[in-house]
Design a protein around this motif. Sequence first.
Motif, PDB file in Angstrom:
ATOM      1  N   ASN A   1       0.819  -1.211   0.000  1.00  0.00           N
ATOM      2  CA  ASN A   1       0.000   0.000   0.000  1.00  0.00           C
ATOM      3  C   ASN A   1       0.853   1.262   0.000  1.00  0.00           C
ATOM      4  O   ASN A   1       0.477   2.267  -0.590  1.00  0.00           O
TER       5      ASN A   1
ATOM      6  N   THR B   1       2.410   1.633  -3.584  1.00  0.00           N
ATOM      7  CA  THR B   1       1.485   2.057  -4.642  1.00  0.00           C
ATOM      8  C   THR B   1       0.764   3.367  -4.313  1.00  0.00           C
ATOM      9  O   THR B   1      -0.091   3.809  -5.072  1.00  0.00           O
TER      10      THR B   1
ATOM     11  N   VAL C   1      -1.312   4.080  -1.819  1.00  0.00           N
ATOM     12  CA  VAL C   1      -2.580   4.038  -1.088  1.00  0.00           C
ATOM     13  C   VAL C   1      -2.381   4.667   0.290  1.00  0.00           C
ATOM     14  O   VAL C   1      -3.202   5.454   0.752  1.00  0.00           O
TER      15      VAL C   1
ATOM     16  N   GLN D   1      -1.682   7.592  -6.478  1.00  0.00           N
ATOM     17  CA  GLN D   1      -1.700   6.223  -6.987  1.00  0.00           C
ATOM     18  C   GLN D   1      -1.603   6.219  -8.505  1.00  0.00           C
ATOM     19  O   GLN D   1      -0.969   5.362  -9.105  1.00  0.00           O
ATOM     20  N   ILE D   2      -2.280   7.193  -9.111  1.00  0.00           N
ATOM     21  CA  ILE D   2      -2.324   7.269 -10.564  1.00  0.00           C
ATOM     22  C   ILE D   2      -0.931   7.532 -11.127  1.00  0.00           C
ATOM     23  O   ILE D   2      -0.472   6.855 -12.051  1.00  0.00           O
TER      24      ILE D   2
ATOM     25  N   ASN E   1       1.329   4.563 -10.735  1.00  0.00           N
ATOM     26  CA  ASN E   1       1.086   3.567 -11.777  1.00  0.00           C
ATOM     27  C   ASN E   1       1.715   4.000 -13.091  1.00  0.00           C
ATOM     28  O   ASN E   1       2.351   3.210 -13.781  1.00  0.00           O
ATOM     29  N   LYS E   2       1.570   5.290 -13.397  1.00  0.00           N
ATOM     30  CA  LYS E   2       2.142   5.763 -14.662  1.00  0.00           C
ATOM     31  C   LYS E   2       3.662   5.673 -14.661  1.00  0.00           C
ATOM     32  O   LYS E   2       4.272   5.487 -15.696  1.00  0.00           O
TER      33      LYS E   2
ATOM     34  N   ARG F   1      -0.167  -3.502  -9.481  1.00  0.00           N
ATOM     35  CA  ARG F   1      -0.341  -4.468  -8.405  1.00  0.00           C
ATOM     36  C   ARG F   1      -1.606  -5.295  -8.565  1.00  0.00           C
ATOM     37  O   ARG F   1      -2.499  -4.961  -9.340  1.00  0.00           O
TER      38      ARG F   1
ATOM     39  N   GLY G   1      -7.017  -1.579 -18.056  1.00  0.00           N
ATOM     40  CA  GLY G   1      -5.591  -1.551 -17.757  1.00  0.00           C
ATOM     41  C   GLY G   1      -4.780  -0.852 -18.831  1.00  0.00           C
ATOM     42  O   GLY G   1      -3.746  -0.249 -18.553  1.00  0.00           O
TER      43      GLY G   1
ATOM     44  N   HIS H   1      -5.649   1.729 -20.325  1.00  0.00           N
ATOM     45  CA  HIS H   1      -6.156   3.105 -20.399  1.00  0.00           C
ATOM     46  C   HIS H   1      -5.093   4.150 -20.731  1.00  0.00           C
ATOM     47  O   HIS H   1      -5.302   5.022 -21.573  1.00  0.00           O
ATOM     48  N   ASN H   2      -3.943   4.067 -20.052  1.00  0.00           N
ATOM     49  CA  ASN H   2      -2.918   5.085 -20.289  1.00  0.00           C
ATOM     50  C   ASN H   2      -1.862   4.637 -21.293  1.00  0.00           C
ATOM     51  O   ASN H   2      -0.885   5.330 -21.523  1.00  0.00           O
TER      52      ASN H   2
ATOM     53  N   THR I   1      -0.968  -2.355 -17.827  1.00  0.00           N
ATOM     54  CA  THR I   1      -0.508  -0.981 -17.610  1.00  0.00           C
ATOM     55  C   THR I   1       0.978  -0.834 -17.903  1.00  0.00           C
ATOM     56  O   THR I   1       1.548   0.231 -17.682  1.00  0.00           O
TER      57      THR I   1
ATOM     58  N   VAL J   1      -7.809  -1.762   2.257  1.00  0.00           N
ATOM     59  CA  VAL J   1      -7.259  -2.181   0.975  1.00  0.00           C
ATOM     60  C   VAL J   1      -6.509  -3.484   1.160  1.00  0.00           C
ATOM     61  O   VAL J   1      -5.692  -3.580   2.033  1.00  0.00           O
TER      62      VAL J   1
ATOM     63  N   ARG K   1     -13.243   4.405 -24.406  1.00  0.00           N
ATOM     64  CA  ARG K   1     -12.197   4.384 -23.384  1.00  0.00           C
ATOM     65  C   ARG K   1     -12.667   5.137 -22.143  1.00  0.00           C
ATOM     66  O   ARG K   1     -12.506   4.672 -21.016  1.00  0.00           O
TER      67      ARG K   1
ATOM     68  N   ARG L   1     -15.320   3.102 -20.248  1.00  0.00           N
ATOM     69  CA  ARG L   1     -14.741   2.004 -19.469  1.00  0.00           C
ATOM     70  C   ARG L   1     -14.107   2.527 -18.196  1.00  0.00           C
ATOM     71  O   ARG L   1     -14.226   1.929 -17.134  1.00  0.00           O
TER      72      ARG L   1
ATOM     73  N   ALA M   1      -9.363   0.945  -9.766  1.00  0.00           N
ATOM     74  CA  ALA M   1      -9.290   1.869 -10.892  1.00  0.00           C
ATOM     75  C   ALA M   1      -8.111   2.823 -10.728  1.00  0.00           C
ATOM     76  O   ALA M   1      -7.358   3.083 -11.663  1.00  0.00           O
ATOM     77  N   GLU M   2      -7.935   3.313  -9.505  1.00  0.00           N
ATOM     78  CA  GLU M   2      -6.820   4.234  -9.281  1.00  0.00           C
ATOM     79  C   GLU M   2      -5.483   3.544  -9.471  1.00  0.00           C
ATOM     80  O   GLU M   2      -4.556   4.135 -10.019  1.00  0.00           O
ATOM     81  N   THR M   3      -5.376   2.274  -9.058  1.00  0.00           N
ATOM     82  CA  THR M   3      -4.079   1.615  -9.187  1.00  0.00           C
ATOM     83  C   THR M   3      -3.767   1.237 -10.635  1.00  0.00           C
ATOM     84  O   THR M   3      -2.628   0.901 -10.923  1.00  0.00           O
ATOM     85  N   VAL M   4      -4.755   1.255 -11.529  1.00  0.00           N
ATOM     86  CA  VAL M   4      -4.374   1.085 -12.936  1.00  0.00           C
ATOM     87  C   VAL M   4      -4.303   2.444 -13.624  1.00  0.00           C
ATOM     88  O   VAL M   4      -4.314   2.533 -14.846  1.00  0.00           O
ATOM     89  N   GLY M   5      -4.237   3.508 -12.846  1.00  0.00           N
ATOM     90  CA  GLY M   5      -3.928   4.818 -13.411  1.00  0.00           C
ATOM     91  C   GLY M   5      -5.120   5.596 -13.919  1.00  0.00           C
ATOM     92  O   GLY M   5      -4.999   6.398 -14.844  1.00  0.00           O
ATOM     93  N   ILE M   6      -6.303   5.378 -13.318  1.00  0.00           N
ATOM     94  CA  ILE M   6      -7.477   6.125 -13.778  1.00  0.00           C
ATOM     95  C   ILE M   6      -7.805   7.233 -12.788  1.00  0.00           C
ATOM     96  O   ILE M   6      -7.943   6.990 -11.587  1.00  0.00           O
ATOM     97  N   SER M   7      -7.932   8.452 -13.297  1.00  0.00           N
ATOM     98  CA  SER M   7      -8.195   9.598 -12.444  1.00  0.00           C
ATOM     99  C   SER M   7      -9.681   9.673 -12.121  1.00  0.00           C
ATOM    100  O   SER M   7     -10.498   9.967 -12.982  1.00  0.00           O
TER     101      SER M   7
END
Lengths: 252, 293, 361
Positions: free
Chosen positions: A47, A50, A52, A72-73, A76-77, A82, A102, A104-105, A168, B293, C215, C218, C230-236
Motif C-alpha cells: 500500500n 502504490t 494508497v 496512486q495514478i 502507476n504511470k 499491483r 488496464g 487506459h494510459n 498498464t 485495501v 475508453r 470504461r 481503478a486508481e491503481t491502474v492509473g485512472i483519475s
Amino acid sequence: MALLETKNLGIQFGGLRAVDGLDLTIEKGQLYGLIGPNGAGKTTVFNMLTGVYKPTFGNILLDGHSIVGKSQIDINKSGIARTFQNIRLFSQMSVLDNVKVGLHNIITYSTFEGIFRLPSYFKKEKQMDEKAMSLLKVFDLQDEAEYLASNLPYGKQRKLEIARALATNPKLLLLDEPAAGMNPNETAELMETIRFIRGEFSVTILLIEHDMRLVSGICEQLTVLNFGKVLAQGNTSEVLSDPEVVRAYLGE
Amino acid sequence: MSFLSYLVSGISLGSIYALIALGYTMVYGIAKMLNFAHGDVIMVGAYAIYTICITWGLPPYVGVLGSIVVCAVLGVVIEKVAYKPLRKASSLAVLITAIGVSYLLQNAALLIFKSDTKSFTSVVNIPSIDLFDNQLHISGETIATIVVSVIIMVALNLFINKTKPGRAMLAVSEDKGAAQLMGINVNSTISLTFLIGSALAAVAGALLCSSYPALSPTTGAMPGIKAFTAAVFGGIGSIPGAMVGGILLGVIENLSKGYISTQFSDAIVFGVLIIILLFKPTGLLGKKINEKV
Amino acid sequence: MQKERKPLKAATKSNLITYGILIAAFIIVSIICASNDKMYQFKGMLVPLCIYSIMAVSLNLVVGILGDLSLGHAGFMCIGAYVGAFFSVLLKDNIPLDWLRFVISLVLGGITAGIFGFLIGIPVLRLRGDYLAIVTLAFGEIIKNIVNLLYVGVDGSGLHVSIKSASDLNMAEDGTVIVKGALGITGTPNDSNFTVGFILLLITVFVSLNLINSRTGRAVKSIRDNRIAAETVGISVTRYKLIVFMISAFFAGIAGVLYSHNISSLNTSTFGYNTSILVLVYVVLGGIGSTRGSIIAAVILYALPEMLRELRDYRMLIYAVVLILLMIVNNNEKFNLFKEKISISRFIQNRREAMSKGAKS
C-alpha cells in the motif's frame, strides 16, 4: 542502479508501527518474495509502494527517483502495478474490458474522439482489442473474454487481475498472494506463468505469498517481515534455512 | 431581544426536525435504507389527530395517543409489506420502493381528506410566557415542543443504551449476521425500530401542526426532507447526530429567516449543509469510513 | 473458401436494436399523428415523452454508469429551461430564423447546465453514497429557490439582475423584464415539437451509448465497480467523475430548453426534488445502466398516469401500488429464476454454446 529501493521505510497508525525501518533493494529483472506471518505488515508495504498509504518516514526510490507523496495514478504511470489480496476486479465489466481498462494510459484517445467515433477511435480500439486478447492468451483466458468478470471462477479471477496489472505496462509488478485459494496444480501452473511473464514482459516482480512451495520454487531473493520489522533478508535458500525465520513461522 | 426570540423558536422548530430525523437515522442505522416515506408518516399522524379531535370531538390527549398508535402500526406494516421482501435487494431498489410508499400515503390521504388545507387546532394547552418586560414572547406550543422533545430524547437514549431491546438495536445496526448468531431476533428488532421511529413521527406531527396549523396531504414532505437533511448533517446512523443536526438546522433556518430573507431560508439551510459536508464528509458526528485495501 | 465474417460485438448489436426501436417508434407515431386530426391528449404527450426520456438517459450516466446516486437532476433541467427561454425571449426580434434561434438557445441552455454540473461535481467528489445523494438534492433545491426569486431585465444599457423585486432592477423606461421572480418567464416562442424532441433524444442516446462504449466509458465503469483498483491502474477518479457530471447535466439542460419551449409560461414548480425522483424511478425501473431501459421506463411510466386519467383521483394511488409491486416482484428470487428460465436470449445462448462445444470435439 536498483529498480526499487526503500530506505528506512515506515508507517505508524496511531500507536502502532505497522512497518518499521524497511530497507529493500530489488534489482531489475528479479523475482523477489516478501513473506512473513499474518499481520507482519506485508500488504501495508504494498500500500505504501502504490501510494494508497503515505509513509510516515523513510523514502521509496523507483529508478532512483522518489515516489513518496505521489498519487496512486502517477505511481502507476511511473511503472508500478499491483494485484490485491482480496480480488478487486471490475466485476460488472467483461473480462476483455477489465484488461482494456488496464490499457487506459497505454493506448489513448480523447472523450471527443470516442463520442463522435472518429477514425482514430476505431484504430485505437482495434489496437486495444488485439493487445488485450494477447494478454488474455498468456493466462489462457481468451475463451472467456466476453464473460462478466464476476462470473469467472476464483482462480481465473486471480489470473485476470494479473493480466490487468500487466496491461498498464509496469516495470515492477506487485502480486499480493497470487496463489491464495488455488489447488496445487493451479499453483504449479501459476508459477510457470509468473516465470514466463517476467521474461516475456521484462518485468520485475515482488510478491507476497504464504505458499512455501511457490516461494521456494520461483523467488530468488526474500525478505521476511515480522511485526513490521525485517527478520531476515537474502537468498531464498539461505533465508528459509535461517533458524530465526523457522522460529517465527513455526513457533518454538 | 429579537435574536433570543428567533433562537427560541429556532430551537423549537429544530426539536421537531430532530424528532423526525431520529426516525430517519434509526431506520438507516438498522436497515441501511433511506425511508423516504417517513415524512408522510407525520402527515398521517396529523390527520389522525385531526379526525379524532375535530371530526369526532374527543380531547387532545386521546388524539395524540391515537395518532401514536396509528403511526406505530403503520410504520410496522410498511416495513413488513414493502421493505422486508427487499432486504437483499440493492439500496436503490429499496429507495424507489420507499418513494412508492410515499406516493401511496400522500394519494391515499388525498382521496380520504381531499386536497383542501385543513386548519388544525393546537393540541397544546399551556399558557405562553412573556419574559424581559414582555420583550420576549414564548408561545405555549414552543414550550411544549422543547420540553416534550427533551424528554423523548433523554428517554430514547436511556432505552437504547440501558435496555436489552435497545442494545439489540445497536447490535443489529453494527452487524446483522453477528447479532443473529448472538440470539437476537433481527426481524422483531427491525420492526421495533420502525415502531419507535413512526411513533416519534406522530409526536412530531402533533407538535408541527400545533405550531404551524395547516394540514394537507403534502404537509409531511418538506419537513421530511429537512429532517433527512438534519440526519445527514449530524451524521446519518448516529442518534446524537440526529438530535444535534435537527436543532442546528432549525436554528439556522429561523435565524436566516429573521436576519437575511424569509424566501432564501431554504437555500441557506441547504447551502450550510453542503459546506459542512465539504469539511466533514460524513456529517458532524458520523463515523469516518475507512475502506480496507 | 468462405471468408470468415466477423461477428458484431454484443454491445454494437444491442445499440443497433436501441436505435431501431426508437426510429420505428418515431415513424409509427408520426403516421398515427398524420392520419388523425384529433387525439390531442396523445399528441400533447409526445414532447414531454422526449423530454423525460432525455432526462432519464442523461441521469442513467450518473446513476447507472458512474454509480453515484443523484437526487438533483431537475436542477440542471431548471437551469437549461431558464437560460434557453431567456435567450429566446431576448432574441425573439433579433434573430428572424426560428430554428437558428432555437439552436442557439439549446446550445446555451445545455452549456450553462453543463458548467453547473461541473461546479456541483467538484464538492461531490469528496462524498460517497447517501451523503452525495443529499448534497445533489440540496443543490437542486438551492437552484430552484434562487431561480424562483430571480428578476432579470434588459434595457438600453444592458442586463439588470436582482433577487428582490422587479423595481429593484432600476431599469430605463424602454427596458423589459424577462424573468419575473416566481412568475418566471412568459411568452417563450413555442419552438418545441415532436420531431425536434425526437432528434434531440436521438442525439442524447447517440452520445450516451458512444460514451459508454469508449475508453472514457470504461474508465467511468471501472470507478463504479472498484474505485481503488481503478486508481491503481492509473485512472483519475476526479477527471472522469467531472466529465460524467458535466455531460449528464448538459443533456438535462437540453431537456430543460425543450421543456420551456413547449409551454407558454415557465416557473420553477416543475423543478423540485419530486421531478428528480421521478426521473430516478425511470432509471431504476428501466434497469440500472441500460439506456434503452431508461427510455422504455420513462415512456411507460410517464404515459401510465396520463392513460389512467379516466380513473381521476385513483390514478396516482394505482401508480404508487404498481411501483411498489414492481420493485418487490423484480427483486423476488423465485421470480428471477423463472424469468431466466423463460428468457429467449438465454435459450439462444445455450443453443449456441452447445453447438460450439459440438464443433470443437
